[in-house]
Design a protein around this motif. Sequence first.
Motif, mmCIF file in Angstrom:
data_model
loop_
_atom_site.group_PDB
_atom_site.id
_atom_site.type_symbol
_atom_site.label_atom_id
_atom_site.label_comp_id
_atom_site.label_asym_id
_atom_site.label_seq_id
_atom_site.Cartn_x
_atom_site.Cartn_y
_atom_site.Cartn_z
ATOM 1 N N LEU A 99 -0.710 4.281 -15.372
ATOM 2 C CA LEU A 99 0.564 4.754 -14.835
ATOM 3 C C LEU A 99 0.674 4.420 -13.355
ATOM 4 O O LEU A 99 1.710 3.959 -12.851
ATOM 5 N N PHE A 139 6.312 3.942 -17.726
ATOM 6 C CA PHE A 139 6.023 5.377 -17.564
ATOM 7 C C PHE A 139 6.240 6.120 -18.855
ATOM 8 O O PHE A 139 5.422 6.922 -19.287
ATOM 9 N N ALA A 146 9.615 9.167 -11.696
ATOM 10 C CA ALA A 146 8.203 9.003 -12.034
ATOM 11 C C ALA A 146 7.419 10.246 -11.648
ATOM 12 O O ALA A 146 6.561 10.733 -12.407
#
Lengths: 103, 95, 332, 497, 497
Positions: free
Chosen positions: B18, B41, C36
């Motif tokens: 990630l 992601f 994210a």
Amino acid sequence: MSTFELYAALAAVLFAVGLYGFFVRQELVRKVVGLNIIGAAVFLLLIAIAYRNRGDFADPVPHAMVLTGIVVAVSATALALALARRIEDETGTRRLPEDEESS
Amino acid sequence: MVMSVFLYGLALFLILNLIAGLVRVLRGPTDADRMLAAQLFGTTGVGILLVLAEAQGLAALRDVALVFALLAALATVAFVRARRGPGSSEGEAGG
Amino acid sequence: MLEHGVDIVLAGSIAVVAWRVLLEPQLFRSMVLFIAMGLMLSLAWVRLAAPDIALAEAAIGAGLTGILLIRAAQTEAAQEAAAAAREAATSGWRRWFPGAGRIVSAAAALAFAAVLLVAVIDLPGEPIGLTEAAATEMEASGVEHPVTSVLLNFRAYDTWLEVGVLLLAAMGVLAIHRTYNLRSTRSEEHTMLVLTWLARIILPLAVLIAGYLYWSGTHQPGGAFQAGAILAAALVLMQLAGFRGVSGLSTLWLGAGLMLSFAAFLAVGFIGTFEGEFLRYRHATGELIILALELTIVVSTAVTLAALFAGAGSQSGDDSDAVRARTPPESL
Amino acid sequence: MIETGGWLPVSILATSGLVGIVIFFLDEPRHRTRNFLNIFAALAKIVLVAIAIGGYVEGEEYEARFAFVLEFDLLLRVDAVSLLFAGLSSVLWLLTTIYAIGYLEDSPHRSRFFGFFSICVTATMGIAFAGNLITFVLFYELLTIATYPLVVHRGSEEALAAGRTYLIYTLGGGTALLVGVVWLHTIAGPIEFGPGGVLEQAASGNSWELRVIFAVLIGSLGVKAALVPLHGWLPVAMVAPAPVSALLHAVAVVKAGAFGIVRVVHYVYGSDFADSLNLLLPLAIIASITIVFGSLRALAQDDIKRRLAFSTVSQLSYITLGVAIVGPIAAVGALVHLVHQGVMKVTLFFCAGNLAETLGIHNVSELDGVARRMPVTMTAFTIGGLGMIGLPPIAGFISKWHLGLGAMEADFAWVIVILATSSLLNAAYFFPPIYAAWFKTPQVEYPPAPGRLETSWMLLVPAAATALMSFLAGALAGVPYSPLDIAELVAEVVYPP
Amino acid sequence: MSSPFEWLIFLPFAGGVITFLLPGKSRPWLALLLTVGTFAAAWWLASDVWREGPQGYALGGWEAPLGINLYADGLSALLLLTTSAVMTLASFYSLGYFSREAEASSWTEARAFVPLWLFLLGSLNALFVSRDLFNLYVALELLTIAGVALVALAGGATALRAGMRYLLAAFLASLLYLMGVALLYGEFGVLDLALIAEAAEGGTRAPVIALAFVFLGLGIKAALFPFHAWLPHAHASAPAPVSAVLSALVVKAAFYVILRLWVDVFADSVTAPAAQAAGALGAAGILWGSFQALREQRLKLVVAHSTVAQVGYLFLLFPLLTGVGEGAWRFDAWAGGVYHMMSHAFAKGALFLAAGTILYAYGNDQISAMRGLTRTLPITTVSFGIAGIALVGLPPSGSFIAKWMLLTATIESAQWWWAVVIGAGTLLSGAYVYRLVSAAFTPDTLPESIRPVPRVMEYASLILALTSLGLGLRAAEPFDLLEVGAPFSMIVAGVGT
């Protein structure tokens, strides 16, 4: 360092980062982002505290608080973004003037 | 025990994955790289969640993975729209 | 050991990503990073045995907030550069002490962090909280999932007011736009075929998942807000794909959708007073009432979040008169 | 709540208070209603005060008490010294009202004017009947608020500036007064006025604090009483319409200050106790300085009203001086001067107003021969002026005589010198205008009188009446119920024989 | 629905739902009806508190710690009464203010206004009866969002920017508060204030740091100096009834939470230096707000800056609660602060409504444009004047009593420097009120055309102003009510007189 302490420390760090961003960035959207990071810090601390006290399950009261907090945060964020958008429409900028009097 | 070490190791590996993706988001060089990294992601996230569900013995995490998968698609749409939407320069928004 | 490694890496990367979110000069990229960060935070919630929060974070925190922000970030690059230049040429004392603001802010932020750390270290060693109390009373609450029992029974009052906050935010957005429905907000003009297709696939899927989360909320992680947020995401997707979504709702229907849950709590509260206290439903029908309330939460949350998205993102460039009509008596 | 007889002080306040509120809401053109209300209320008030005087002498007690906050009550109580002040105010209110109706004929904002005017009198009555310090402060500040609109009534730049000065002084004084009163309460508890003072029993242990509080109280009351150097607002406030000057300078505001000093010295500290704290000699010295200073400044003024204003500064301090000298005779002098100065000074201001209104005369230098045109006015002026100088048998003589005697009794011989100097100065600034008016030849042709009288009867009658009163108060000082009689009554209570 | 708590929560929120959904011109009337109903409920609760002592209520039948409990003592009851009274009158006012049907946009304004308005009322009620740390957070959040939306309702760049500033500041403040709550939960494991109060004692650092976060957040919401920068424009740009309620009530709500936590829950954890610091910030707020109010050219901005100053007074009560020894002054300080909250709520409500009337009539609110106000809008001028009196703290206003009590506390706790601050604040507020009043008294040329003002607007502000005056005339009952469940006693046995 226990899991609780690790994440509590992360909460402190995130809080500082978000606060710094909130102070320093002038763009309204970024100020809102800074506030959201501060929010994440607060939620992290609450959940870490709940984690510390777990029997069959972690303490549900902080969990409920955080759920509420997330909804409140998204509400305030949306309102702020709507305001920012309207301010941009009216004034052509998405910042607030430095000094209050200039309007 | 061995199982647990394996699972956590796997999770750690995926998290590092990630992070690698994040570097792409930051570095670019084009927005296409960024978007693909962002897509990563979602996928990796689902993977991590499934692994953790096993490792922590929390079946509910599979539900979280489900939501992740759904929202990763949504985020992608939002990216595309944002890059394609009115007021953005078409040139950079490869796809 | 590795378990710890996961936590440490996760925590470290969250901190770094948060930092980058704020530093990234380009707004759009910053928002991507923000999403994210939300995903990684979801993992952190998972690690902290809070799957409910992980769900909510994924759906609301990273999902909807992120999309909201991404949409807000659609500014002309040139305009942003000009604004940045203005920011650099600040007025007053800052011109004489460039960077003073940053130094002070950084010092303040660090001081806060230090103080927080001290406080955290100082928290009592033995666990304190309401886990026990919730476990003992859960049976009387009508549901088997502790978080749901807190949210919808023990502290249902808070939840009601929280629904009120969501509602007020929507009312605020409408007030800002000086309108009573979102028809005036801009819908996406040039739709993309692929999006339409995607929307058609995802929508039923989203309804399914939402229904599942709603149903399972009584006995395992999941619940009304998460389900509502997922439905909202689907509605937003429709909007993005060129369907009218909530913007198509008439004043009355939009209003009803926004109000439904708040009004339902009010009604349940009112009925409860005949048994004793406001919002009292400890009796056998507790589960039914909770399910009903949750259903209204799903609907209202979905409509409200979608409306917030439509309102916060709408541009007024090609808007109808409702937005144009601004107050004449401006006090300056 | 309201005990036996409590209705009396309450209704004395209410006569003007209610009428004031009604007048506020009267439409501007309803002159007859307004005038009727004004005169009726003023007459009613005089009757009520007369009843109170009669009853008090008979030994009746009138007291109204309302719970206010915590252990504090609002207390209205009739005693001898309050009757003295209330009697003066009510009589002069009637006359000033008549005068003001005549004076303000055809000018705008009369509802506002008379509304505030009535509130002013209400506040003055409240000050008179206040039975404790908190009630006193309440009405004292109300007076400040109600007089401000009167000072700025004309709305001119000058008036607004004067209003500002007035507010700066009085608000400052009011704040200091509040601090002093609160401070006193913290060491002595809720105290009610008592003749001869109440502090000796309540708080004798805190002599230093009591000294500072005394200074704060006198200093803040001294603003309205125009003690040097706190007198600055008074001459400036002369821009107000003549009835306001008359009311402010003869009755309401300045007397409220002087009356407050009487209350503090005689009814809170007690003059013996205050003297034992060495507080009275400095007070006497300040009063003396003010007397001389005010007279000197008055000499230099050409504007009649300014001259009268500085004369007020000087004359008022006679009261303070009398209070500062220990002994019943000086106290009588102070108290009787409270009334006498009021009556005489109001006469002088009425006359000054008449001159300005009828002939447009504002300055002493324009007075030559004016007495031929306005004999009644100038007769009144002469009586007032001679009274101020202290010539017998006019009222001023009585006060100065008692002050002098009191000073001798208390071994304050230097006070005689002050009194003599002041009288000489008084003569120096009052004789020239009087002489010019009667004996010089006019410089200009005065316009003829509008009717049989030299000016409107509403302006003339009050001036004549107060002049007559000044004369009678002096000539008939010995009869019962005269100001002197009541002042002696007070002195007996304050200094029990 | 047999408990006043239920009605207090139910009525406004139900009203919000109904007025949002149902179209029609009856909305404002319905709002009015519901505010009156809420007042009745508050009265009911107050009478229960008065007769039976503090009232509790377990929502859903769940007792703390798991459930949320409501609680009302004298303090809550008084603030609830104040809230519904101010909002009732402001609702009356809005009947006139939003009656401009001809203009489509304002009709939209009115439609959006009513439901937000009722939600605001509901969240204020919810806040004043809450006894739960997290519930307080949600209530504060409701209040903020409703407030921001109402500010933005005015439209235009100024209002939008002001709303944005308000939202950003309040959002940050909420998160700071919530961080504090998280730490407190970590420390005590409960959210109920009464349970925390049992567990809390001085000593460890965590609760102290938590409190610092909580107070910082609430200080921002209460516009404590130097966190006040968001307030003036937010309060000045909103529609008039909103300005009134924001300044009168919403800011006070945050202060109320500080007061509850500081005094009722964490009395042992907060230290004397912290109290002095809070007082110092309050003092700085008084000076800064007053100076800004003196500089501003726009009426509503002057009034808004004055809110910053008046909030400063509230924070003075914290240092006054400290001090050596036992004494009744703690009650004086505490009750004085609370009374100031109430009196200021009415006075500031009246001022903002009056300012809104002027803006409505004149089309702008430059102070220089207020000339001749006494002639054009006499009733508004009167309410302006009366509210000004209350703002300065002159008698007979409720603020005077508050000031009296605070001064008593400063002197009895031997902290004279706060007396200086209070005095300076009085004079400064006198100065800025004077600016406004003197502008109103300047006659000068009137604007050619003035928009006719609905009578209801003028009378609403007048009644608010008179209420702030009424609080000064009769304080006994409010104080008795305030003592129910108070942390301090009016009279400490064996001390005082």
